[in-house]
Enzyme design. Sequence first.
Site, PDB file in Angstrom:
ATOM      1  N   THR A   1      -6.083  22.522  60.788  1.00 60.75           N
ATOM      2  CA  THR A   1      -7.010  23.863  61.519  1.00 60.75           C
ATOM      3  C   THR A   1      -8.182  23.679  61.720  1.00 60.75           C
ATOM      4  OG1 THR A   1      -4.607  25.068  60.422  1.00 60.75           O
ATOM      5  CG2 THR A   1      -7.396  25.931  60.193  1.00 60.75           C
TER       6      THR A   1
ATOM      7  N   SER B   1      -2.159  18.603  56.663  1.00 63.02           N
ATOM      8  CA  SER B   1      -2.945  19.588  56.120  1.00 63.02           C
ATOM      9  C   SER B   1      -4.360  19.510  56.983  1.00 63.02           C
ATOM     10  CB  SER B   1      -3.096  20.342  54.966  1.00 63.02           C
ATOM     11  OG  SER B   1      -1.740  20.708  54.723  1.00 63.02           O
TER      12      SER B   1
ATOM     13  N   VAL C   1      -3.673  23.997  54.636  1.00 61.51           N
ATOM     14  CA  VAL C   1      -2.847  24.835  52.963  1.00 61.51           C
ATOM     15  C   VAL C   1      -1.824  24.218  53.568  1.00 61.51           C
ATOM     16  CG1 VAL C   1      -2.399  26.768  53.805  1.00 61.51           C
ATOM     17  CG2 VAL C   1      -2.375  26.277  51.416  1.00 61.51           C
ATOM     18  N   GLY C   2      -0.934  23.705  54.860  1.00 63.69           N
ATOM     19  CA  GLY C   2       0.282  23.843  54.790  1.00 63.69           C
ATOM     20  C   GLY C   2       0.626  22.907  54.047  1.00 63.69           C
ATOM     21  N   GLU C   3       0.908  21.964  53.197  1.00 59.85           N
ATOM     22  CA  GLU C   3       0.825  21.017  52.371  1.00 59.85           C
ATOM     23  C   GLU C   3       1.162  22.194  51.008  1.00 59.85           C
ATOM     24  OE1 GLU C   3       0.729  16.698  52.767  1.00 59.85           O
ATOM     25  OE2 GLU C   3      -0.945  17.884  53.972  1.00 59.85           O
TER      26      GLU C   3
ATOM     27  N   GLN D   1       3.712  25.443  62.223  1.00 60.02           N
ATOM     28  CA  GLN D   1       2.132  26.734  60.890  1.00 60.02           C
ATOM     29  C   GLN D   1       1.732  27.417  61.598  1.00 60.02           C
ATOM     30  OE1 GLN D   1       2.255  23.859  63.550  1.00 60.02           O
ATOM     31  NE2 GLN D   1       0.235  22.881  62.420  1.00 60.02           N
ATOM     32  N   GLY D   2       1.759  27.148  63.467  1.00 63.91           N
ATOM     33  CA  GLY D   2       0.814  28.894  64.036  1.00 63.91           C
ATOM     34  C   GLY D   2      -0.375  27.879  64.535  1.00 63.91           C
TER      35      GLY D   2
END
Lengths: 155, 781
Positions: B531, B528, B737-739, B488-489
């Site tokens: 971050t 998520s 916001v990953g999922e 994901q970074g």
Amino acid sequence: MKKTIHFKLNGEKTSMDVAPNDVLLEALRANLGAKSPKCGCDRGDCGTCTVMINGRAVRSCLILAVEVEGCEILTLEGVSKGRIAALQRSFVKHNSFQCGFCAPGMIMSLTELLNHKPTPTEEEVKEAISGNLCRCTGYTQIVEGVMDPAVSKKR
Amino acid sequence: MNELKVVGHSSERVDSLEKITGAANYVDDLNFGPELLYAYLVESPCAHAEIRKINTAKAERVPGVVKVLTGKDFPLSFGLYMQDRYVLAQDRVRFVGEQVAAVVARDPKIAKRAAALVEVTYKELPPVLNQMDALKKDAPLLHPGLKAYKHVPWFFPKGDTNIAHWRKTRKGDTEKGFKQADFVFEDVYTVPRYAHCAIEVHGAVGLYDASGRLTVWTASQSPYTQRNVFAEALSPLGISHKDVRVITPYVGGGFGGKAGVSMEILGAAFATKFKGKPVKVMWNRAQEFYNTYQRQGVEAHLKVGMKRDGRITAVEHLLYWDAGAYVEYGANVVNAVGLSATGPYKVDNIKIDSLCIYTNLPPGGPYRGFGYSEFCFGMESHLTRIAKKLRMDPIEIRLKNAIKGGDTLAYGAHMNPNGLSKAIEEVSKEIGWGKKEQSSDPDKVIGKSFACFWKAPAMPPNASSSAFIKFNEDASLNIMVSGMEIGQGLLTSMAQIASEILTVPVSKIRVETPDTDRNPYEWQTVGSHVTWGCGNAVKKAAIDCREQILDLVHRTLHLERESLYLEDEAVKSRTKPGWELPLKNFVIPGIQAEDFTFKGGPIMGRGVFMPEFTSAISDPETSQGGHPNVHYTTGASGLTLEIDRRTGRMKVLKVVLAADVGKAINPDLIRGQVVGGMLQGLATVLYEDMRFDAKGRMLNPNFTDYKIPTVMDAPVETKTIIIEVPQPDGPYGARGVGEHTMIPAAPLIANAIEDALGVRITSMPITAEKVVAALKKEGKL
Ligand code: FES
Ligand code: FES
């Protein structure tokens, strides 16, 4: 019943002792420490094990090690030896990878394509990586990475 | 706030060179020397059986075999939220493929060959292969010991049944709500199981050395949670937390599948039997499908009441989850849905029942979306269907009910600020809502659709993050976190946050993947939330560094403390223009004072973040009283679908997704999540499908028969829209916001099909075959 085979790996002469049923992917990784080709499925479905043999991108999980006697094998380690290639730079610029696990196979498949077709169409790019699975990126950024003018030298 | 220089801008990934040169190491790439042992498993062929006898003699005689391990060697149970899982099966197996014994040998091929010689005698028991059957009165009990299992206080197992957990949420009075409605609509939606299919399989290597130290290298999203679970499970052997070290190199994709502890327990436990020799367990692709976690299936009964003006008056959602043989993690998916299965709407009258049900199928567990994709299929299908019945615009209905900051949630807490309405409006514009499109091919029709989504991180109330930052002589930085880079970074966004504060460019920052001996605590990289959580910790650690730096300059050089600030890798003063002290001059050696002594020393920062407002304790009958979720990320999406009306073949022409990320730390990385997540979501709708036979055997545990998307399957266009309504407690306002990017995929397809062809499909996957069958049934073909 091991047999010694001789071939070139990433430009250097090498040899290894292999059993008749040893698979190339595992032999490269275990015997020669070439770890960039990865095992994602072990049955030809995913393309993460892609290496180049005599200039052709092939799945090393489907090839027996004894078959490469006298061949020239190129892995991503070899591609990365000198300057970072334009394709690799473009992959960075376009975020063409996330976890990166598919990247070695992708880059090998695309290197073959670009060697034969320096200015591929989008369809040809897709065709070239249609056997390389990537679960992370959704592929769009990979295709963008190849279509970047710095890679596909149009005009 | 000053203008942000790094945060909010795209930045080259800090892991890029390693990943594009092949230098990046994943767990199977690490070298362990000539002493390495390999374990191969003996697996259950039965979905449900008692183990009567295990004969290991023949396997033990194979030259090269070191030992054969069985359940007797490990009378240990483990689990993240409920301890219902075993290292090796004890007296009973509960799914096909469950680990029963393991052959450990010096060579992987020998281990595999010898494993075939282990003889296990089973007494078969009737299997339960479907959650609805598991609820029947005469259904066999999968876990007769359920009542005694240790579990978190927010689970409510029903002893002497197959219900491992039942989350009930009650708000208002749904009966009254349905009476107020002008229209009440009910239907059932079904979702099958799915597999994560990270391209890297699971693997673990354990080394238990002569001093009693256990090091485990894993492909994992959760190094610290693994350390904790290993230490607790292995405590009968005298192992404690300080003795366990988990090292996680790069991970080749997680998607929830590498969260918690699944097969990694084998690497840890087996190692304890071979002092000084590392033991490796690598899954093959088939095991990756049937013995990690699978996304759970669900049968969802949904009833929604609505006023003629489009206001929702009541929602009843009854969800029966096929949670599989062990639910130590999956039960929390069920729990999360039980709190949120309304979708992002303000609803006064709510009744949700979310039931976690044992079945003799592989263990369910976390999968990107954590249950929200599954209930979103029903909810967002339903709203569009009701809109049609009321002759209203489906977008208008969503706008009318869209939840706002401060609204009361199903469990009584208040909703965070959010830009849902803005997301709805932006998507509507981008997808050209209201404009009918026509294909140039007379056999093809085009449908448009819309769906909203939301999701909160599902985490224990005390899940925390922490970070260390240390300066090097040249004022470059090492950041140590245990948030995991799973593609994901994360490492890049953490570097950006530190860079913003310390003015050290991202190119001079290295962020290390976790090693629990070195990197500080992080609960897990799931939900998520990193971050937000880990980002807060890194921000605090960077501020800690900055304060140390400014304090030191102030006390040594006698410059006014308030005038000092950082810019371009140097300390500057507002009252002394032109003066500057480069960071590299002193962050390690310190500053020389007038008397030639040195002050200061290496600059190191620490940051800790815990959401101190959350609580998981509430009334078990209503879920009122707690504050289980930290916040929700909301958004909207639209899709244009072309369908061949003769064959049902579908092509996604365009998909748009707008997510309120609070603040985009790195917009390019967000686009990566949207494009990748959406394709993963679309695949679950259009073709991925896990099949089991009547004996509970998975029929398609490979990429030939379980199709995941190739480049040819990508939508023609995926458009990302970033909405930024800041999260008050997020780093620079960011939330995750990953999922979310895969959650609305299923209703998008279902709604587009109805728009184009007038047929409604309520079970996933929605294949071309199903479309044709639906058309035939309606007499439209
Ligand atoms: S490992 Fe060779 S194709 Fe998958
Ligand atoms: S980047 Fe993860 S599989 Fe392609």
